[in-house]
Design an enzyme around this catalytic site. Structure first.
Site, short mmCIF file in Angstrom:
data_model
loop_
_atom_site.label_atom_id
_atom_site.label_comp_id
_atom_site.label_asym_id
_atom_site.label_seq_id
_atom_site.Cartn_x
_atom_site.Cartn_y
_atom_site.Cartn_z
N ASP B 177 0.86 -1.18 0.00
CA ASP B 177 0.00 0.00 0.00
C ASP B 177 0.90 1.24 0.00
OD1 ASP B 177 -1.81 -2.04 0.41
OD2 ASP B 177 -3.04 -0.89 1.83
N LYS B 240 -6.79 3.47 -3.43
CA LYS B 240 -7.21 3.46 -2.03
C LYS B 240 -7.37 4.90 -1.57
CE LYS B 240 -5.21 2.03 2.45
NZ LYS B 240 -4.11 1.29 3.09
N LYS B 276 -10.19 0.41 -2.52
CA LYS B 276 -10.10 0.20 -1.08
C LYS B 276 -10.36 1.50 -0.32
CE LYS B 276 -6.86 -1.15 2.59
NZ LYS B 276 -5.52 -1.68 2.91
#
Lengths: 794, 340
Positions: B177, B240, B276
């Site tokens: 991430d 995300k 996400k």
């Protein structure tokens, strides 16, 4: 399906709204519902009842009373009897009642929503999240107006007893839109719900009783179209408020013509939804869902014509189809349903017939597969592409979930297509360029413009149509005026009888150079089409001149000139003010000449004549003063954004002048009309037309653009009828006989033009109370509400 | 380096969907050349976006079995996360054990859901906890995700950030991430953002790359949309919302904007990119709103852990309580569920 299977399919299950409380209510009313008259629930005198049916299931929900003329009469009498006391209450006391009603509706909101969905077939999400909260909001807002009436609406009083006829698409909400302002202003009402959907109005009637609203203030009579017609006809109502189809609206205007009944009409539409190539397309698609797939498309202000800029048309249509496929059509009581049932099989057939006709005329039909349940009265979301502007589905209101798509190349073409309609209710404009959006909005012929949004409503913002979409506004202060009349509205004097001149053998009054009074059309002096002239006699019977005998072709030419002078409606208010001042200045240079003319024509004394000319000059100043001050307002509905309420010109307006105070009356009607940006076709005093033909020389020296004021002399009744029938004329002020007033109201229904007539009562033009005022400005404008949501930050 | 696509099935059976995805390299987004036109074309109307998410909350309703099943799905899409300066191996092990058994077995049994072999979607930790997590999750098929690139502020030198990615991948993280340089967005320097994310992409190798755009610091919806598009062009497997450390984290409106960009990118390239939301999703109700949003705007294909994750730390607790309530009819209490 068990949990593990659902886990894999991720389907939506049923989510039914509970109906037990409403079932109980229906059972309690199972025998038959009654009429609410004078605070009592009474049986209809006919003894007849009809079924109220749940359109989603076909199940009969109950029996509804069929009221007839006798019931209507009782209800009107009850309202009449209750009205003085209701009006005499203080605004604060009425506010308390309205507040109580708002609170009660809130307390029973779920019951009201469920009943509405059962009776109408709309999704419970909509009745719960839209209809009921907006209805409640309307009562809160108007409790406020009742409270503030004394200070904010000074000099106004209730019109009296109001007959209100509401449609089946938003039964409770429309009842609220009608009843709240009427009661706030001090009126008593007789409410006639739609035949298909009477039940929520009856529940509302019970809440009125619970709120302690005095007997007779709210009367509710159920029935069919006949019942409504009886209400419209009743001689003792002072106003009719109607929401429904344009055809019925037209009939009502005809039937009430000449009666002096005040009228508001909220009618049909074929509203445009304009998407520019710089729009947020995904949001525009969602806007369509909120617009044409809201309430199954049974929305007068639903945008049923998509106008899309050519470069993005294919992309947008693809996205619309994708979105349509995810609309869930089905049991309206299911909390996860987007579209419910169509109100009645007859309506469904009408929708289907128009769609089929559209396809015959070249449209391509697209509907998502398997969208509808197999039983019940449903119609799938429908997209029609390849629609040309001549196609029936581009012109007729379908009143169903059907979107017709047209494309445009440029902003100007978008506006032209948008305005290419007899209707003018609403519109939606999508662009991320605020310059473009705010440029387009004022150019749309529509009472409401939603920028980057659709179907937004609030009690504080007026709602209503241009053109054949209606007359008057509901909501906001403009909505309050629809239920008010000036206080001390003493019957106006019938006017001082004018001395009848006798034709005199002495002939012409002046033996000078022949003076030819022509008409004034498009900034030019024009000879009458007929080639005929009429003698104008002075009070002593001498011939003082000849004027052209105007006919329908002269009116046609004048209207054409006025139509072309549309630049006047766009010119700055400062410019309009300046020109009105200048007209006054130029009149003052010639005050003695006009006074002499008045003396010669009317036999007025020198003082009287001078006073009239002075008053005319002052009146021009008065409207010059107002021209740049009669602003609209900025509303703050519960959105992040603003709503601009703009006072817009009506367009081309006819003015038919009385004979009394021939100069002053002419100025008093003309000045507000042009001050507000309208272009005028004036029929001056039939007896003293020379005053007006003298006046065009003043206009010619005052920088007034050609076509803004056009003067056609001749027979008032004949010419005003031509104006009333002319479909390019948007408004008509008539000051003449009672009979002429009736004719104007009756024949103006072709395009439902705005009319303001005197019903044969003369005004005292010299008085500032009767001869001028804001009412003239209100009658010369229509309010457009432009919704502007904003915000870009996170 | 751990083989990210291989799944050890000796223990808890993995989710069907998850197996399929992790075996399929082709679902990675290979990215595209930098295409400025795709960015310039973007127009977002924030008010309309908010109206859509507001209305959607009330347009769908999940009751009874459906609610329970959808909540289980939410669990399967969860990146169970701990990102704290005081994380210890013990804490991370406990989290991993929760990831393997996110919902009490008796509840799953009552729901008839034992056969699903429910686990969370991943465990998400800082680099220094990757090895601990990988060991703790061995054999579960649950991937370890590492936040990286000088998370959360992205203020370290690029080389340092790339080295951090490589180190985490080497330690066994299957998912990285990453955070982006926000000033590239705020100054509309899309090319620089593209280059940065491309460099990250390369460093990730076969690990899935989730690009955190930190919506709460991007100022406008248009920036959110444009940053999303640029990151996808640069090869993001997921986009995300947030680090969870910004003042405003995931919201439905910013999620809708990003989701619509995913849809747009798919129209333009046919590549699927995952989404996400992270931070701020803490109630069972919230999680259902997100799943509905995904279903409505992207379709059922996106409703699994291969294309949708929640970044959350407290969400699971609320879902567990809701599930117990559904099974027993009694409201639950937090202490009745094993702590994460």
């Amino acid at each position: 399906m068990n949990v593990a299977e659902i886990f894999k399919t991720m389907s939506y299950g049923p989510a039914p709204e509970a109906t037990d409380k409403v079932d109980q209510w229906l059972q309690d009313h199972q025998e038959h519902s009654l009429l609410l008259i004078d605070g009592q629930w009474v049986a209809p005198s006919s003894g007849d009842y009809f079924d109220s049916i749940n359109p989603a299931t076909g199940v009969v929900l109950g029996k509804v009373a069929q009221a007839n003329a006798a019931d209507i009469d009782k209800a009107v009498k009850a309202a009449r009897a209750a009205q003085p006391a209701w009006q005499e209450l203080s605004g604060h006391q009425r506010a308390r009642y309205l507040y109580a009603l708002a609170r009660l509706m809130q307390k029973h909101s779920r019951r009201l929503a469920v009943l509405e969905t059962l009776d109408n077939g709309k999704p419970i999400r909509e009745s719960r999240d839209v209809d009921v909260p907006l209805a409640v909001r309307h009562f809160y807002h108007h409790a406020g107006w009742a409270q503030l009436m004394r200070t904010e609406l000074p000099g106004q009083q209730a019109v009296g007893v109001v007959g209100q006829i509401i449609p089946w698409n938003f039964p409770l909400l429309m009842a609220a839109w009608k009843v709240a302002p009427a009661l706030a202003a001090g009126n008593c009402v007789v409410l006639k719900p739609a035949e298909f959907t009477s039940l929520s109005a009856l529940m509302f009637g019970e809440l009125c009783q619970e709120a302690g609203i005095p007997a007779g203030v709210v009367n509710i009579v159920t029935g069919d179209g006949e019942t409504g017609a009886e209400l419209v006809k009743h001689p003792d109502i002072n106003k009719v408020a109607f929401t429904g189809s344009t055809d019925v609206g037209r009939l009502i205007k005809q039937q009430t013509a000449g009666s002096g009944k005040k009228l508001t009409l909220e009618l049909g539409g074929k509203s445009p939804f304009i998407v520019f190539d710089d729009a947020d397309l995904d949001s525009a698609v969602e806007g369509l869902v909120e617009s044409i797939w809201f309430n199954q498309g049974q929305v007068c202000c639903g945008c049923s014509r998509l106008l899309v800029q050519e470069g993005i048309a294919d992309t947008l249509i693809e996205r619309i189809k994708t979105r349509m496929a995810t609309l869930r059509v089905g049991d309206p009581l299911d909390k996860g349903v987007d579209m419910g049932a169509i109100i009645d099989p007859s309506q469904r057939e009408r929708i289907d017939a128009l769609v089929k006709q559209g396809v015959v005329e070249g449209a391509t039909l697209w509907q998502p597969e398997g969208a509808c349940p197999e039983s019940g009265c449903f119609y799938p979301p429908t997209l029609l592409t390849d629609v040309e502007s001549s196609n029936v589905v581009a012109r007729e209101e379908i009143f169903g979930p059907v979107l017709s798509v047209l494309s445009f190349r440029s902003q100007q073409e978008a506006i032209d297509l948008a305005n290419n309609s007899r209707y003018g209710l609403a519109s939606s404009v999508w662009s991320e360029n605020i310059n473009r959006a705010l440029d387009v909005a004022p150019q749309l012929k529509a009472g409401v413009v939603w920028i980057n949004s659709a179907n937004q409503f609030d009690a504080s913002c007026g709602f209503g149509g241009y053109r054949e979409s209606g007359i008057g506004r509901e909501g906001g202060m403009e909505g309050m005026y629809e239920y008010l009349k000036p206080r001390d509205n003493k019957p106006m004097e019938q006017g001082i009888p004018m001395p009848q001149p006798q034709a005199s053998p002495q002939g012409a009054a002046d033996a000078g150079i022949d003076h030819t009074a022509k008409m004034y059309i498009g900034g030019k002096q024009a000879r009458p089409d007929s080639g005929n002239s009429t003698q104008v006699l002075a009070v002593d019977g001498r011939v003082v001149g000849l004027v052209g005998e105007g006919n329908r072709k002269d009116i046609r030419n004048a209207v054409e000139a006025a139509y072309k002078a549309e630049g006047w409606s766009k010119t700055s208010v400062h410019n309009r003010a300046q020109i009105l001042f200048y007209i006054a200045e130029n009149l003052s240079y010639r005050d003695e000449e006009f006074a002499r003319r008045l003396i010669a024509l009317t036999g007025a004394s020198s003082e009287e004549a001078k006073a009239e000319v002075e008053a005319a000059i002052e009146r021009l100043f008065y409207y010059a003063a107002w021209a740049d001050k009669y602003d609209g307002s900025v509303h703050q509905p519960p959105i992040r954004g603003v709503v601009l309420a703009m006072n817009e010109a009506i367009g081309v307006m006819g003015i038919a002048c009385p004979d009394g105070s021939p100069l002053l009356a002419f100025i008093s009607m003309l000045a507000p009309v042009i001050a507000m940006g309208n272009r005028a076709v004036v029929i001056p005093s039939q007896r003293y037309p020379l005053i007006a033909t003298d006046f065009y020389q003043v206009l010619e020296t005052s920088d007034l653009p050609a076509g803004v004021v056009n003067i056609v002399t001749g027979e008032r009744e004949l010419l005003s009828k031509v104006l009333a029938e002319h479909n390019q004329v948007d408004g008509l002020w008539y000051h003449g006989t009672a009979q002429g007033s009736m004719v104007v109201e009756q024949v103006s229904v072709g395009n439902l033009k705005r009319t303001w007539v005197n019903h044969g009562r003369a005004r005292d033009w010299m008085s500032s109370e009767q001869g001028e005022g804001k009412q003239f400005l209100r009658e010369a404008c229509q309010v457009k509400n432009i919704w502007i949501p904003y915000g870009d930050s996170i | 380096m751990a083989k990210m696509m291989k799944v050890d099935t000796s223990q808890a059976p993995p989710l069907e969907a998850a197996v399929a995805v992790r075996d399929d390299h082709d679902l990675l987004n290979p990215g595209t050349p930098f295409n400025p036109g795709w960015v310039e074309d973007i127009h977002i109307n924030a008010s309309a976006v908010e109206r859509r998410t507001d209305s959607l909350k009330n347009r769908r309703s999940l009751k009874k079995d459906w609610q329970a099943a959808w909540l289980l799905r939410a669990v399967s899409c969860m990146d169970l996360t701990t990102l704290s300066g005081d994380d210890t191996p013990g804490r991370v092990k406990r989290l991993c054990s929760k990831a393997r058994n996110p919902v009490r077995q008796d509840i799953l049994k009552a729901l008839g859901a034992q056969s699903l072999g429910l686990t969370t979607g991943a465990v998400c930790v800082y680099h220094s906890m990757v090895e601990t997590a990988v060991t703790a999750l061995k054999g579960s098929g649950i991937p370890v995700a590492a936040v990286s690139t000088a998370f959360p502020a992205c203020m370290a030198p690029l080389e340092t950030r790339l080295a951090e990615i490589r180190a985490s991948v080497a330690a066994g993280a299957m998912e990285i991430d990453i955070v982006i340089t926000r000033h590239f967005v705020l100054t509309q320097n899309w090319r620089a953002l593209y280059d940065e994310v491309c460099a990250y992409r390369k460093a990730c190798g076969k690990a899935h790359m989730k690009t955190i755009i930190s919506t709460g610091q991007l100022a406008t919806m248009n920036n959110v949309a444009k940053a999303s598009m640029v990151c996808m062009m640069a090869g993001a497997d997921f986009i995300k919302t947030s680090t969870g450390m910004e003042a405003v984290n995931a919201t439905l409106p910013v999620s809708l904007v990003m989701i619509r960009m995913i849809r747009r990118y798919r129209e333009l390239t046919e590549f699927k990119v995952g989404f996400k939301p992270a931070g701020g999703v803490s109630s069972a109700r919230d999680s259902l709103n997100y799943l509905v949003l995904i279903k409505e705007e992207l379709g059922d294909k996106w409703l699994g852990p291969e294309l949708f994750r929640f970044g959350a730390s407290s969400l699971l607790g609320d879902i567990e309580r809701q599930l117990e309530h559904f099974v027993t009819g009694h409201y639950s209490a937090s202490h009745r569920h094993p702590i994460a």
